[in-house]
Motif scaffolding. Structure first.
Motif, PDB file in Angstrom:
ATOM      1  N   LYS A 155       9.580  -8.962  -0.072  1.00 17.18           N
ATOM      2  CA  LYS A 155       8.560  -9.050   0.756  1.00 17.18           C
ATOM      3  C   LYS A 155       7.767  -7.943   0.904  1.00 17.18           C
ATOM      4  N   LYS A 156       8.565  -6.853   1.181  1.00 20.53           N
ATOM      5  CA  LYS A 156       8.013  -5.607   1.183  1.00 20.53           C
ATOM      6  C   LYS A 156       7.146  -5.007  -0.071  1.00 20.53           C
ATOM      7  N   LYS A 202      -0.165  -5.482  -2.179  1.00 20.14           N
ATOM      8  CA  LYS A 202      -1.451  -5.964  -1.603  1.00 20.14           C
ATOM      9  C   LYS A 202      -2.139  -4.971  -0.884  1.00 20.14           C
ATOM     10  N   PHE A 203      -1.426  -3.935  -0.157  1.00 22.50           N
ATOM     11  CA  PHE A 203      -2.036  -2.935   0.417  1.00 22.50           C
ATOM     12  C   PHE A 203      -2.694  -1.876  -0.707  1.00 22.50           C
ATOM     13  N   ILE A 204      -1.963  -1.519  -1.782  1.00 17.04           N
ATOM     14  CA  ILE A 204      -2.564  -0.819  -2.960  1.00 17.04           C
ATOM     15  C   ILE A 204      -3.861  -1.370  -3.288  1.00 17.04           C
ATOM     16  N   ILE A 205      -3.923  -2.758  -3.547  1.00 13.49           N
ATOM     17  CA  ILE A 205      -5.248  -3.175  -3.751  1.00 13.49           C
ATOM     18  C   ILE A 205      -6.382  -3.014  -2.736  1.00 13.49           C
ATOM     19  N   ARG A 211       2.129  -1.039   6.229  1.00 13.60           N
ATOM     20  CA  ARG A 211       2.517  -1.577   4.832  1.00 13.60           C
ATOM     21  C   ARG A 211       2.528  -0.567   3.805  1.00 13.60           C
ATOM     22  N   ALA A 212       2.553   0.564   3.731  1.00 14.60           N
ATOM     23  CA  ALA A 212       2.972   1.705   2.617  1.00 14.60           C
ATOM     24  C   ALA A 212       4.173   1.922   2.593  1.00 14.60           C
ATOM     25  N   LEU A 213       4.660   1.405   1.531  1.00 15.20           N
ATOM     26  CA  LEU A 213       5.984   1.385   1.268  1.00 15.20           C
ATOM     27  C   LEU A 213       6.533   2.647   0.556  1.00 15.20           C
ATOM     28  N   PHE A 214       6.028   3.274  -0.503  1.00 15.37           N
ATOM     29  CA  PHE A 214       6.342   4.250  -1.423  1.00 15.37           C
ATOM     30  C   PHE A 214       5.139   5.104  -1.125  1.00 15.37           C
ATOM     31  N   TYR A 243      -3.539  10.577   5.009  1.00 17.59           N
ATOM     32  CA  TYR A 243      -2.295  10.543   6.347  1.00 17.59           C
ATOM     33  C   TYR A 243      -2.560   9.117   6.855  1.00 17.59           C
ATOM     34  N   GLN A 244      -3.876   8.763   6.849  1.00 18.74           N
ATOM     35  CA  GLN A 244      -4.037   7.274   7.535  1.00 18.74           C
ATOM     36  C   GLN A 244      -3.239   6.148   7.007  1.00 18.74           C
ATOM     37  N   ILE A 245      -3.254   6.299   5.549  1.00 19.39           N
ATOM     38  CA  ILE A 245      -2.887   5.473   4.831  1.00 19.39           C
ATOM     39  C   ILE A 245      -1.243   5.542   4.976  1.00 19.39           C
TER      40      ILE A 245
END
Length: 307
Positions: free
Chosen positions: A236-237, A243-246, A189-192, A182-184
Motif C-alpha cells: 500500500k505504501k 501516485k504521489f510522485i505522479i 504520502r512521501a515514502l522515500f 520541504y512541503q513535499i
C-alpha cells in the motif's frame, strides 16, 4: 580562519540508531581532500544509544573538527524533519548527502563532483555508483547499486523507474531546492525522501552519473531498506508513493514500467487479502487488470491460494 562565505560545500548527515557506524561515516567525510572549504552538518535525532558520546569524542580528537556543526535534538523530530533541519543549515554553494550508517571511500569524491558542476552549468546534480555492505553477513559486495552506472546523463524518468542513485552519492546545487520540496517531504504520502529530492532538483537542471564507486551503502536491520515488514502495508505504501510522485511531477511519470508496478502491487494485495478472506481482494484484482492486463494474466497463472 574559515568564514561562512568561504564554504563551498555543505555535507549534511542525519543520524538515528547509528551508534555502531557513525564514527566511520564522520571520519570518511573529514578525510576528504579538497581545494575548497566544506562543512559537515550533523543532525542527531535524539538517539537512545551511545552515538552522542561517539560524535563528541570525534570532535574532541579530530584536528578537522572545526568543520563540523553538530546538533543533538532534545526530542525526536522524525526522519523528514531532521533532514529538512540539516538542509536549512547548509551555507555552501553545493550540498552533499551522507547518512550516518553509510560512508565514503574515495578521498577525492567531493572534489570530483565539485569540479563537474563547476564546469557543467546545465547540470544540477551529479551522483556516482557505490558498493553495498551487508551488515548481517559482515560482507562488502563488489557490485554497485545496479549492474553499472555509466559516465552519462540520466533522465528524470530513468531515475524514477529504477533506484540508481545511492543517497550517499548525491551532490547538487543548493539553489535547486526550496520550501516547496520541504512541503513535499512533510506530506505523509512521501515514502522515500531521496526520490523526491532527485526529481525536484532535476526540474532546474540535468543529472549526471559517474561510474566510480566512491561510497558504501549499508544494508542493516535498522535501515530504511529493511523496514515495512508487514507485506500488505508495504504494498500500500509503495502504491501511495508512486501516485504521489505522479501528482507532484506530472503524468509523464505514469510510464509503462510504472503501470506494470501498479499492476503487480495490486495483484499482491489481492493475493494477501484473499488469504485473509477479505472481499476487498476483488477490488484489487480489478485494479491490477486495469493497470496492465499482461502482468495480471501472468501473475494469475501462478497458483492463487494460501501458499
Amino acid at each position: 580562519m574559515t568564514t561562512i562565505n568561504d564554504i563551498q560545500v555543505s555535507v549534511v548527515m542525519i543520524t538515528y540508531g547509528h551508534d555502531k557506524f557513525i564514527k566511520q561515516a564522520v571520519e570518511s567525510i573529514l578525510e576528504q581532500e579538497c581545494t575548497f572549504n566544506f562543512e559537515l552538518i550533523i543532525g542527531n535525532d535524539d538517539s537512545h544509544d551511545n552515538k552522542d558520546i561517539n560524535i563528541k569524542e570525534i570532535l574532541n580528537s579530530n584536528p578537522l573538527a572545526n568543520k563540523v556543526k553538530y546538533f543533538n535534538h532534545e526530542k525526536n523530530i522524525g526522519f523528514m524533519e531532521n533532514h529538512i533541519f540539516v538542509l536549512q543549515k547548509a551555507k555552501g554553494k553545493y550540498i552533499a548527502i551522507c547518512e550516518g550508517d553509510d560512508y565514503w571511500t574515495d578521498r577525492k569524491k567531493l572534489q570530483k563532483q565539485f569540479d563537474f558542476l563547476e564546469q557543467n552549468h546545465d547540470f544540477s546534480l551529479v551522483f556516482h555508483d557505490c558498493n553495498m555492505f551487508y551488515q548481517d553477513k559482515n560482507e562488502l559486495g563488489s557490485n554497485g547499486i545496479v549492474e553499472n552506472i555509466d559516465n552519462r546523463e540520466y533522465s528524470r524518468l530513468e531515475i524514477f523507474e529504477t533506484w540508481i542513485i545511492p543517497t550517499g552519492s548525491v551532490f547538487f546545487r543548493t539553489n535547486s531546492i526550496n520550501e516547496k520540496l520541504y512541503q513535499i517531504y512533510r506530506d505523509k504520502r512521501a515514502l522515500f525522501g531521496d526520490t523526491y529530492t532527485n526529481l525536484f532538483i532535476s526540474k532546474s537542471g540535468k543529472i549526471f552519473g559517474l561510474k566510480d564507486k566512491m561510497s558504501v551503502y549499508r544494508i542493516h536491520q535498522g535501515g530504511l531498506t529493511s523496514s515495512h515488514k508487514n507485506e500488505i502495508e508495504k504494498q500500500k505504501k509503495f502504491i501511495i508513493h508512486w501516485k504521489f510522485i505522479i501528482e507532484c511531477f506530472g503524468n509523464s511519470f505514469l510510464s509503462k514500467k510504472i503501470k506494470e508496478r501498479f499492476s503487480e502491487a495490486y495483484f499482491n494485495l489481492a493475493r494477501l487479502s484473499f488469504v485473509k478472506k477479505d472481499i476487498v481482494f476483488l477490488k484489487y484484482m480489478l485494479l491490477s487488470l486495469k493497470y496492465n492486463k499482461n502482468v495480471f494474466l501472468k501473475l494469475s497463472r501462478k497458483k492463487f491460494n494460501k501458499n
